[in-house]
Design a protein around this motif. Structure first.
Motif, PDB file in Angstrom:
ATOM      1  N   LEU A   7       0.952  -1.337   0.146  1.00 44.28           N
ATOM      2  CA  LEU A   7       0.385   0.095   0.001  1.00 44.28           C
ATOM      3  C   LEU A   7       0.814   1.161  -0.038  1.00 44.28           C
ATOM      4  O   LEU A   7       1.658   1.029   0.730  1.00 44.28           O
ATOM      5  N   ILE A   8       0.809   1.954  -1.161  1.00 41.06           N
ATOM      6  CA  ILE A   8       1.343   3.588  -1.474  1.00 41.06           C
ATOM      7  C   ILE A   8       1.326   4.250  -0.226  1.00 41.06           C
ATOM      8  O   ILE A   8       0.348   4.408  -0.043  1.00 41.06           O
ATOM      9  N   ASP A   9       2.076   4.911   0.334  1.00 42.33           N
ATOM     10  CA  ASP A   9       1.656   5.454   1.352  1.00 42.33           C
ATOM     11  C   ASP A   9       3.037   6.943   1.781  1.00 42.33           C
ATOM     12  O   ASP A   9       2.642   8.021   1.941  1.00 42.33           O
ATOM     13  N   LYS A  10       4.694   6.373   1.736  1.00 43.66           N
ATOM     14  CA  LYS A  10       5.202   7.281   1.299  1.00 43.66           C
ATOM     15  C   LYS A  10       5.515   8.487   0.045  1.00 43.66           C
ATOM     16  O   LYS A  10       5.049   8.027  -0.766  1.00 43.66           O
ATOM     17  N   PRO A  11       5.441   9.593   0.284  1.00 41.25           N
ATOM     18  CA  PRO A  11       5.577  10.675  -0.614  1.00 41.25           C
ATOM     19  C   PRO A  11       5.715  10.480  -2.458  1.00 41.25           C
ATOM     20  O   PRO A  11       6.187  10.268  -3.066  1.00 41.25           O
ATOM     21  N   ARG A  12       7.209   9.988  -1.661  1.00 42.46           N
ATOM     22  CA  ARG A  12       8.290   9.427  -2.619  1.00 42.46           C
ATOM     23  C   ARG A  12       7.541   8.629  -3.922  1.00 42.46           C
ATOM     24  O   ARG A  12       7.185   8.533  -5.416  1.00 42.46           O
ATOM     25  N   PHE A  13       6.072   7.295  -3.107  1.00 46.88           N
ATOM     26  CA  PHE A  13       6.206   6.693  -4.093  1.00 46.88           C
ATOM     27  C   PHE A  13       4.591   7.491  -4.425  1.00 46.88           C
ATOM     28  O   PHE A  13       3.969   7.264  -5.147  1.00 46.88           O
ATOM     29  N   ARG A  14       3.925   7.984  -3.491  1.00 44.28           N
ATOM     30  CA  ARG A  14       3.412   8.866  -3.777  1.00 44.28           C
ATOM     31  C   ARG A  14       2.661   9.332  -5.288  1.00 44.28           C
ATOM     32  O   ARG A  14       1.764   9.453  -6.329  1.00 44.28           O
ATOM     33  N   GLU A  15       3.778  10.540  -5.829  1.00 50.20           N
ATOM     34  CA  GLU A  15       4.333  11.024  -6.616  1.00 50.20           C
ATOM     35  C   GLU A  15       4.232   9.637  -8.361  1.00 50.20           C
ATOM     36  O   GLU A  15       4.290  10.444  -9.026  1.00 50.20           O
ATOM     37  N   GLN A  16       5.296   9.029  -7.470  1.00 47.31           N
ATOM     38  CA  GLN A  16       5.542   7.990  -9.280  1.00 47.31           C
ATOM     39  C   GLN A  16       4.801   6.778  -7.927  1.00 47.31           C
ATOM     40  O   GLN A  16       6.289   6.060  -7.915  1.00 47.31           O
ATOM     41  N   PRO A  17       3.762   6.204  -8.759  1.00 52.59           N
ATOM     42  CA  PRO A  17       4.270   4.920  -8.048  1.00 52.59           C
ATOM     43  C   PRO A  17       4.416   3.625  -8.993  1.00 52.59           C
ATOM     44  O   PRO A  17       5.071   2.386  -8.126  1.00 52.59           O
ATOM     45  N   LEU A  18       5.040   4.108 -10.000  1.00 58.17           N
ATOM     46  CA  LEU A  18       5.636   2.393 -10.545  1.00 58.17           C
ATOM     47  C   LEU A  18       6.922   2.916 -10.054  1.00 58.17           C
ATOM     48  O   LEU A  18       7.904   1.767 -10.635  1.00 58.17           O
ATOM     49  N   LEU A  19       7.566   3.745  -9.467  1.00 57.35           N
ATOM     50  CA  LEU A  19       8.895   3.507  -9.134  1.00 57.35           C
ATOM     51  C   LEU A  19       8.951   2.618  -8.218  1.00 57.35           C
ATOM     52  O   LEU A  19       9.768   1.854  -7.807  1.00 57.35           O
ATOM     53  N   LEU A  20       7.832   2.402  -6.627  1.00 53.23           N
ATOM     54  CA  LEU A  20       7.535   0.922  -6.416  1.00 53.23           C
ATOM     55  C   LEU A  20       7.585   0.135  -6.707  1.00 53.23           C
ATOM     56  O   LEU A  20       8.544  -1.064  -6.742  1.00 53.23           O
ATOM     57  N   VAL A  21       7.429   0.064  -8.151  1.00 60.35           N
ATOM     58  CA  VAL A  21       7.236  -1.372  -9.140  1.00 60.35           C
ATOM     59  C   VAL A  21       8.887  -1.681  -9.054  1.00 60.35           C
ATOM     60  O   VAL A  21       8.922  -2.279  -9.495  1.00 60.35           O
ATOM     61  N   CYS A  22       9.464  -0.515  -9.442  1.00 64.96           N
ATOM     62  CA  CYS A  22      10.412  -0.704  -9.963  1.00 64.96           C
ATOM     63  C   CYS A  22      11.966  -0.934  -9.173  1.00 64.96           C
ATOM     64  O   CYS A  22      12.166  -2.111  -8.624  1.00 64.96           O
ATOM     65  N   GLU A  23      11.350  -0.598  -7.700  1.00 65.07           N
ATOM     66  CA  GLU A  23      12.293  -0.830  -6.552  1.00 65.07           C
ATOM     67  C   GLU A  23      11.796  -2.052  -6.099  1.00 65.07           C
ATOM     68  O   GLU A  23      12.793  -3.360  -5.879  1.00 65.07           O
ATOM     69  N   LEU A  24      10.538  -3.203  -6.302  1.00 66.28           N
ATOM     70  CA  LEU A  24      10.316  -4.627  -6.331  1.00 66.28           C
ATOM     71  C   LEU A  24      10.684  -5.599  -7.288  1.00 66.28           C
ATOM     72  O   LEU A  24      11.312  -7.128  -6.731  1.00 66.28           O
ATOM     73  N   ALA A  25      10.952  -4.777  -8.399  1.00 68.59           N
ATOM     74  CA  ALA A  25      11.597  -5.828  -9.758  1.00 68.59           C
ATOM     75  C   ALA A  25      13.239  -6.174  -9.360  1.00 68.59           C
ATOM     76  O   ALA A  25      13.789  -6.833  -9.320  1.00 68.59           O
ATOM     77  N   LYS A  26      13.542  -5.029  -8.772  1.00 64.48           N
ATOM     78  CA  LYS A  26      15.329  -4.919  -8.676  1.00 64.48           C
ATOM     79  C   LYS A  26      15.039  -5.664  -7.271  1.00 64.48           C
ATOM     80  O   LYS A  26      16.532  -6.355  -7.606  1.00 64.48           O
TER      81      LYS A  26
END
Length: 139
Positions: A7-26
């Protein structure tokens, strides 16, 4: 089998949710887990493809859009709708429905928007119905 909801909550991921997808893929790539990223549409698939090249200057994540002859050798496949790919140990699902065929683990990335969370509740119940161990992570 296991389903993890991020569940996206942090500002960095709120602004760009696909960053979390990239972190998970990494993380998956570092653990040598072949991964599928199931995208909502072709535009989202292209955005993830581009972001995987640029989000971390120190990381190289072997990936491509699904549908080529060398899909089986590529660590991370970005899959737009309409392309069939065999299940892999890890699936990151960005679609509205639960994937019919998943490997050992599925990750659900849930946007901060309350309207996006309603569909995630339906998927949560569906995974439970299928016998998955379900977990929630606030990101």
């Amino acid at each position: 089998m296991r389903a993890d909801f991020y569940l996206i909550d942090k500002p960095r991921f709120r602004e760009q949710p696909l960053l979390l997808v990239c972190e998970l893929a990494k993380k998956a790539c570092a653990a040598q887990q072949p991964t599928l990223i199931l995208c909502r549409d072709f535009g989202q698939a292209e955005a993830i493809d581009d972001l995987l090249w640029s989000f971390d200057a120190d990381a190289f994540i072997p990936h491509q859009l699904a549908g080529d002859d060398d899909d089986a050798e590529t660590a991370v496949l970005v899959v737009p709708p309409g392309i069939d790919t065999p299940a892999r140990p890890l699936t990151i699902n960005l679609r509205d429905d639960c994937p019919a065929d998943v490997g050992e683990r599925v990750l659900e990335v849930v946007a901060a928007d309350p309207s996006a969370r309603e569909g995630s509740r339906d998927r949560w119940r569906e995974y439970l119905r299928r016998g998955f161990q379900v977990n929630k992570h606030d990101m």
